[in-house]
Design an enzyme around this catalytic site. Structure first.
Site, PDB file in Angstrom:
ATOM      1  N   TRP A 190     -66.669  79.846  53.089  1.00 33.44           N
ATOM      2  CA  TRP A 190     -67.854  79.895  53.923  1.00 33.44           C
ATOM      3  C   TRP A 190     -69.038  80.348  53.068  1.00 33.44           C
ATOM      4  CZ3 TRP A 190     -71.250  83.802  55.446  1.00 33.44           C
ATOM      5  CH2 TRP A 190     -72.181  83.412  56.417  1.00 33.44           C
ATOM      6  N   ASP A 357     -79.595  75.547  69.792  1.00 36.54           N
ATOM      7  CA  ASP A 357     -78.299  75.863  69.188  1.00 36.54           C
ATOM      8  C   ASP A 357     -77.390  76.586  70.183  1.00 36.54           C
ATOM      9  OD1 ASP A 357     -76.318  76.741  66.992  1.00 36.54           O
ATOM     10  OD2 ASP A 357     -77.855  75.728  65.826  1.00 36.54           O
ATOM     11  N   ASP A 473     -70.418  71.087  66.277  1.00 36.17           N
ATOM     12  CA  ASP A 473     -69.839  72.111  65.417  1.00 36.17           C
ATOM     13  C   ASP A 473     -68.325  72.143  65.549  1.00 36.17           C
ATOM     14  OD1 ASP A 473     -69.903  74.152  63.548  1.00 36.17           O
ATOM     15  OD2 ASP A 473     -71.491  75.248  64.573  1.00 36.17           O
ATOM     16  N   ASP A 542     -73.687  76.817  55.697  1.00 39.27           N
ATOM     17  CA  ASP A 542     -74.477  77.800  56.440  1.00 39.27           C
ATOM     18  C   ASP A 542     -75.355  78.618  55.500  1.00 39.27           C
ATOM     19  OD1 ASP A 542     -73.632  77.130  58.972  1.00 39.27           O
ATOM     20  OD2 ASP A 542     -72.073  78.654  59.075  1.00 39.27           O
TER      21      ASP A 542
END
Length: 729
Positions: A190, A357, A473, A542
């Site tokens: 991540w 979002d 997502d 991200d």
């Protein structure tokens, strides 16, 4: 004496195989040849893969290493196009089957081949079959002529008396002969996607794979490059780029055998996936896409990028929308009124769309954080009393379009969906449940679940037809691996999950062909070319720190066109200027995710001007030819330039990351320009009330000069950036 007799027999066999006995199958592009040949005993072999040959007469000169097989056949040792398990080849097979009678040996014999025209090239279809068992394999190769890309997959079916078990099922197998092989694979965590690892391959196997099911970061990424004789170089040397189109567990096997031949085997990872195939059913493997270049990674990248835009990427030659996202600004804390204000901000900024979002759904269990609400796709009444219709109306009033975040494959245990349909969830019945990010995965191998996931999008679109974009997502891998639906066929779960996802996406695309979607997965956990048939772009990471993003975008640009790489300007690393952050995002598909109201007036004016510049030049950036000029992995700087297909326009992006003190700078030499044209250079994306300090600003240069001498655009200042627009006269 026996050895001499065997040598004599092999010599006779070798002499007996003349030009008339060789049936060649040529799969070619403008610059690549893949040549297969059928042996007299009807076994299929690869005899060549490399730079295109000028004469088909030379096909007769390939030397066959003849041997007598255990089944009485003979052929080329170690070069079978799609070898089965249990035969005389002791290396990794492409296909492994446990037949209905328990036998684990498969021999495939050539039956026939056909070719047909497809958009951009030619598809070659080769049929193979076992002579003892009712098993058929069909190999598909699609060669795209101008793009020099080959796409391949296999189809396996049978008519045995009961089900068979597949425990290896490759998309293809490819062989290379070189002195040395250098693999660059890309690992991930991540916020650390696209990390290259370079190594020389040695005897034995190197396996790059994932076991996450949905593939949500933290392991390997589905692409690689191979340098032959030397590590892959940007502008010289022989290079292969390869990637697999599979939104689940994949495996790349790189095996060097006893004669230094490299085998490349792309496949679904068969980990926990011994697949039970019923008689009459067809098992289709994922598409493996590759290109070869004799001029380094740069040319190979442009091959893939051009191919993707024309033939694979959703709306690959169409437009992309700039956007303002609310996540970094509000997170879960917003109201209908605050969102309406942000929509007006989006209009003033000059972007096309406002994207809402996470955090807009759930009533019994409102989505206040990531611990509840997933699965309950009803707007939270306390936050959004007017629901989604009020938001789409507000965007229309503001003069922008509306997009929405969803995570439809997932469920929180704290949700109404979980309470009502626990049997729809992948979860072990007899062990303590492990939660990844407080959520579980819906069982998309179940047709009822597929209907439900489709209904999420369908209902939102039916009730709100002005939605133009979904950010889709997928934040969790598959945990607690057990499917209530598969029951005794648990080995089918990983594969049927992915196929179930594709069935949902097929239905969405058929009903809403113009609906644009972003592929997101805890950052860059999903980035494959099968998914990108449905999604116009993906979220590489991200991590939007501009320093880190330059590394990530540089890696991703080797395999994907810039219009597929979503890049947002955020407040990650506020120590860098808004100019630097915006210039970094501008080299891909531009978006914003920050609080505009807290910006300094000059910063806000800069972003508005940068959006205007990007919109004016987006055809060059998104559809032009990309040239990577300076690598951040090798220096303290990075530079790339895009050139329009007609070479009339170019855009140069130059970045200084962490230069040494008073570091001497070299000129940046551009690539891909027309040497005989004259270009006017103009620096853009300047801060308000400032002028360019570059000597080249406003000057005229020939393309020849720009490519051979270059421009002094780098500096010794940390986090500095320059964007230059070049216009041909």
């Amino acid at each position: 004496m026996k050895k001499l007799l065997l040598l004599f027999v092999c010599t006779l066999l070798s002499l007996s195989i003349g030009a008339a006995d060789k049936q060649s199958i040529r799969i070619n592009t403008d610059n690549i040849d893949l040549i297969l040949q059928v042996s007299p005993k009807n076994r299929l072999y690869q005899v060549y893969l490399g730079e295109k040959l000028n004469s088909t007469a030379d096909f007769d000169h390939f030397n066959w290493n003849i041997y007598a097989g255990s089944d009485g056949a003979y052929g080329i040792r170690g070069r079978e196009a799609y070898p089965g398990s249990g035969g005389e080849d002791m290396f990794e097979p492409a296909l492994a089957i446990t037949h209905a009678d328990g036998n684990q040996t498969t021999y495939l014999y050539y039956k026939k081949s056909t070719q047909k025209a497809v958009p951009g090239g030619t598809e070659t279809i080769i049929e193979l079959a076992d002579d003892k068992y009712a098993v058929q394999v069909t190999l598909h190769y699609v060669a795209y002529m101008k793009e020099n890309v080959i796409k391949t997959w296999s189809e396996i079916k049978h008519n045995e008396k009961s089900s068979i078990i597949l425990w290896r099922y490759a998309s293809g197998m490819f062989y290379f002969n070189s002195s040395k092989y250098f693999l660059t694979n890309y690992h991930s965590d991540w916020a650390r996607e696209g990390q290259p690892a370079v190594q020389q391959l040695q005897f034995g196997k190197k396996i790059v794979d994932t076991k996450l099911g949905t593939r949500a970061a933290e392991q390997s990424e589905p692409f690689f490059e191979i340098g032959f004789d030397q590590p892959a170089q940007e502008n010289q040397g022989r290079v292969m780029l390869g990637t697999i189109g599979w939104t689940g567990n994949f495996s790349f096997t790189f095996e060097i055998d006893n004669v230094n031949c490299l085998r490349v085997i792309p496949a679904i990872n068969s980990y926990a996936s011994n697949y039970k195939l019923k008689a009459g059913e067809n098992f289709k493997t994922p598409e493996f896409i590759f290109t070869l270049s004799e001029n380094g990674t740069g040319q190979a990248s442009r091959n893939l990028q051009n191919w993707a835009r024309r033939y694979q990427l959703w709306n690959g030659e169409g437009n992309r929308m700039t956007l303002l996202n609310n996540w970094e600004n509000t997170a879960f804390d917003f109201t209908q009124e605050t969102l309406a204000l942000l929509m007006k901000d989006a209009k003033e900024l000059g972007v096309d769309m406002f994207l809402l979002d996470d955090g807009w759904f759930g009533n019994k269990y409102p989505r206040k954080d990531d611990r509840a609400g997933l699965g309950d796709w009803e707007p939270t009444r306390t936050k959004l009393p007017g629901g989604i219709p009020a938001l789409t109306k507000a965007t229309e009033t503001a003069g922008v379009k509306f997009g929405l975040w969803i995570e439809p494959e997932m469920v929180n245990p704290k949700s109404e969906l979980y309470e009502k349909h626990k049997n729809w969830v992948i979860e072990l019945p007899n062990r303590e449940t492990y939660y990844y990010r407080h959520q579980l995965v819906l069982d998309l191998s179940n047709p009822e679940v597929q209907d439900y996931v489709f209904s999420i999008v369908d209902r939102l679109m039916t009730e709100n037809p002005s939605i133009v974009y979904f950010k889709w997502d997928c934040n969790s891998p598959i945990t607690n691996i057990y499917s209530p639906y598969q029951k005794a066929n648990q080995g089918n779960l990983y594969i049927e999950y992915v196929r179930g996802l594709y069935k949902v996406l097929d239905r969405i695309q058929a009903k809403y062909p113009k609906l644009e979607m972003m592929l997101c997965s805890g950052g860059g956990g999903r980035c494959d070319y099968q998914a990108l048939k449905y999604y116009g772009e993906f979220w590489p990471s991200d991590d939007t720190d501009p320093y880190e993003r330059l590394y990530i975008q540089y890696s991703m640009s080797k395999f994907f066109p810039s219009k597929a790489l979503a890049a947002h300007v955020t407040n990650w690393n506020r120590r860098t200027s808004i100019k630097f952050r915006t210039d970094v995002a501008s080299m891909c598909k531009l978006g914003f995710d920050l609080d505009l109201k807290t910006m300094k007036p000059e910063d806000y004016k800069f972003t508005q001007d940068a959006v205007t510049n990007w919109n004016r030049l987006k055809n060059v950036i998104l559809d032009g030819e990309l040239y990577r000029l300076i690598s951040p992995y090798e220096t303290h700087h990075m530079a790339v330039n895009y050139v329009s297909q007609d070479k009339k326009k170019a855009v140069l992006f130059a970045y200084d990351l962490h230069p040494r003190y008073s570091e001497p700078q070299q000129a940046v030499r551009l690539q891909g320009l027309d040497a005989n044209r004259t270009y006017t250079v103009k620096e853009i994306n300047l801060m308000p009330n400032t002028t360019s300090a570059l000597h080249c600003n406003g000057q005229r240069y020939t393309g020849d000069y720009l490519m051979k001498v270059g421009l002094m655009v780098l500096s010794a200042y940390e986090s500095a950036s320059r964007v230059l627009e070049l216009t041909a006269e």
